[in-house]
Design an enzyme around this catalytic site. Structure first.
Site, PDB file in Angstrom:
ATOM      1  N   ASP A 238     -10.958   3.845   9.823  1.00 50.78           N
ATOM      2  CA  ASP A 238     -10.229   2.660   9.378  1.00 50.78           C
ATOM      3  C   ASP A 238      -9.729   1.846  10.570  1.00 50.78           C
ATOM      4  O   ASP A 238      -9.824   2.280  11.722  1.00 50.78           O
ATOM      5  CB  ASP A 238      -9.066   3.058   8.465  1.00 50.78           C
ATOM      6  CG  ASP A 238      -8.233   4.211   9.024  1.00 50.78           C
ATOM      7  OD1 ASP A 238      -8.386   4.542  10.211  1.00 50.78           O
ATOM      8  OD2 ASP A 238      -7.425   4.778   8.281  1.00 50.78           O
TER       9      ASP A 238
ATOM     10  N   ASN B 251       2.118   9.976   1.745  1.00 54.45           N
ATOM     11  CA  ASN B 251       1.932   9.667   0.321  1.00 54.45           C
ATOM     12  C   ASN B 251       0.565  10.149  -0.171  1.00 54.45           C
ATOM     13  O   ASN B 251       0.137   9.797  -1.262  1.00 54.45           O
ATOM     14  CB  ASN B 251       2.079   8.162   0.064  1.00 54.45           C
ATOM     15  CG  ASN B 251       1.018   7.343   0.788  1.00 54.45           C
ATOM     16  OD1 ASN B 251       0.197   7.884   1.514  1.00 54.45           O
ATOM     17  ND2 ASN B 251       1.044   6.038   0.593  1.00 54.45           N
TER      18      ASN B 251
ATOM     19  N   HIS C 248      -2.402   9.570   1.314  1.00 61.48           N
ATOM     20  CA  HIS C 248      -3.572   8.735   1.601  1.00 61.48           C
ATOM     21  C   HIS C 248      -4.540   9.439   2.544  1.00 61.48           C
ATOM     22  O   HIS C 248      -4.158  10.273   3.364  1.00 61.48           O
ATOM     23  CB  HIS C 248      -3.188   7.334   2.103  1.00 61.48           C
ATOM     24  CG  HIS C 248      -2.600   7.237   3.465  1.00 61.48           C
ATOM     25  ND1 HIS C 248      -1.476   6.483   3.739  1.00 61.48           N
ATOM     26  CD2 HIS C 248      -2.977   7.757   4.650  1.00 61.48           C
ATOM     27  CE1 HIS C 248      -1.213   6.552   5.022  1.00 61.48           C
ATOM     28  NE2 HIS C 248      -2.104   7.335   5.607  1.00 61.48           N
TER      29      HIS C 248
ATOM     30  N   GLU D   1      -5.108   4.233  -0.206  1.00 63.53           N
ATOM     31  CA  GLU D   1      -3.745   4.435  -0.697  1.00 63.53           C
ATOM     32  C   GLU D   1      -3.747   4.972  -2.131  1.00 63.53           C
ATOM     33  O   GLU D   1      -4.785   4.903  -2.817  1.00 63.53           O
ATOM     34  CB  GLU D   1      -2.999   3.091  -0.639  1.00 63.53           C
ATOM     35  CG  GLU D   1      -2.775   2.562   0.772  1.00 63.53           C
ATOM     36  CD  GLU D   1      -1.604   3.254   1.485  1.00 63.53           C
ATOM     37  OE1 GLU D   1      -1.339   4.442   1.234  1.00 63.53           O
ATOM     38  OE2 GLU D   1      -0.951   2.576   2.306  1.00 63.53           O
TER      39      GLU D   1
END
Ligand code: GLP
Length: 242
Positions: free
Chosen positions: A68, A137, A139, A144
């Site tokens: 990414d 979280n 990801h 996400e």
């Protein structure tokens, strides 16, 4: 199938991960790797650089994809993952891989940039090894919570939680990018093998949820349960809630 490897210390996560990368580089004629950024893999890169300098491994025949990249940063910005990779890996090994694909952080057309990344993935063939970290979280890369499992490369709107985790490095939330380009979950899951690196107590709760709850889109990393060849390399702190 999930294989869980527990190691005593953070340093062991790095050296074990470097061994996995070294194995793929040695075994495959044209290895195709997906590599992560973040704090967790730093030890892996330190260990990889040492091995390259000792002449044990090389990247010159490898095709490397970064998972990414932030959007809306100048390519020379020190916060880009491009800069991270240059500083952490490439500058230390003094040779180039056969190819290195990382999204541009300021493309004129982000969608076209995503399509180009997907095309490069197809041209390179199956990923032999994808090394990934996990966000607090859940990801994976910048997929996400809520990202469809069928996703290919796309522009991701970063969650507040993800931005908060990065804000210190950017000198505040306002300066922290709001979007990124990420390899999609479908592309990641197509890898022959996935290595998940997890370190520190801050990741213990999400690691437990990702592995113990039924797979669901609210925790992207839980999708790893559906892959046939995953190794989770965790230190004791990260594994403390399992
Ligand atoms: C970023 C990256 C992820 C990485 C995650 C965790 O959001 N896009 O690929 O896994 O952070 O990073 P860290 O290892 O610093 O906790």
């Amino acid at each position: 199938m999930l294989e869980l490897s527990l190691v005593e210390r953070y340093e062991d996560v790095g050296s074990e991960a470097a061994q996995e990368v070294a194995t793929v580089l040695a075994d495959r004629k044209h290895p195709v790797l997906a590599l992560p950024t973040g704090g967790t893999p730093r030890g892996m890169y330190t260990s990889i650089v040492k091995r390259v300098l000792r002449g044990e491994i090389r990247f010159s025949h490898a095709h490397v994809f970064n998972l990414d990249e932030y959007l809306d940063l100048a390519p020379t910005d020190s916060h880009t993952f491009r800069s991270y990779m240059n500083a952490t890996l490439w500058s230390g090994i003094a040779h180039h891989p056969a190819s290195w694909v990382i999204p541009d952080s300021s493309p004129s057309d982000p969608m076209a940039e995503c399509r180009a990344y997907d095309r490069a993935l197809v041209e390179a063939g199956t990923l032999d090894l994808a090394v990934v970290g996990i966000g607090e979280n859940g990801h994976l890369a910048f997929n996400e919570p809520g990202t469809p499992w069928t996703s290919t490369t796309h522009v991701s709107c970063l969650s507040l939680e993800t931005r908060r985790a990065a804000a210190l490095a950017f000198g505040g939330l306002i300066q922290t990018p709001t979007r990124a380009i990420t390899m999609g979950l479908a592309s990641l899951l197509a890898a022959r093998r996935i290595l998940l690196l997890v370190a520190g107590r801050g990741k213990s709760a999400i690691l437990a949820r990702a592995l113990l709850e039924p797979p669901h889109a609210a925790i992207p990393a839980s999708i790893l349960q559906t892959h046939p060849n995953v190794r989770i390399l965790a230190d004791m702190e990260a594994a403390s809630e399992l």
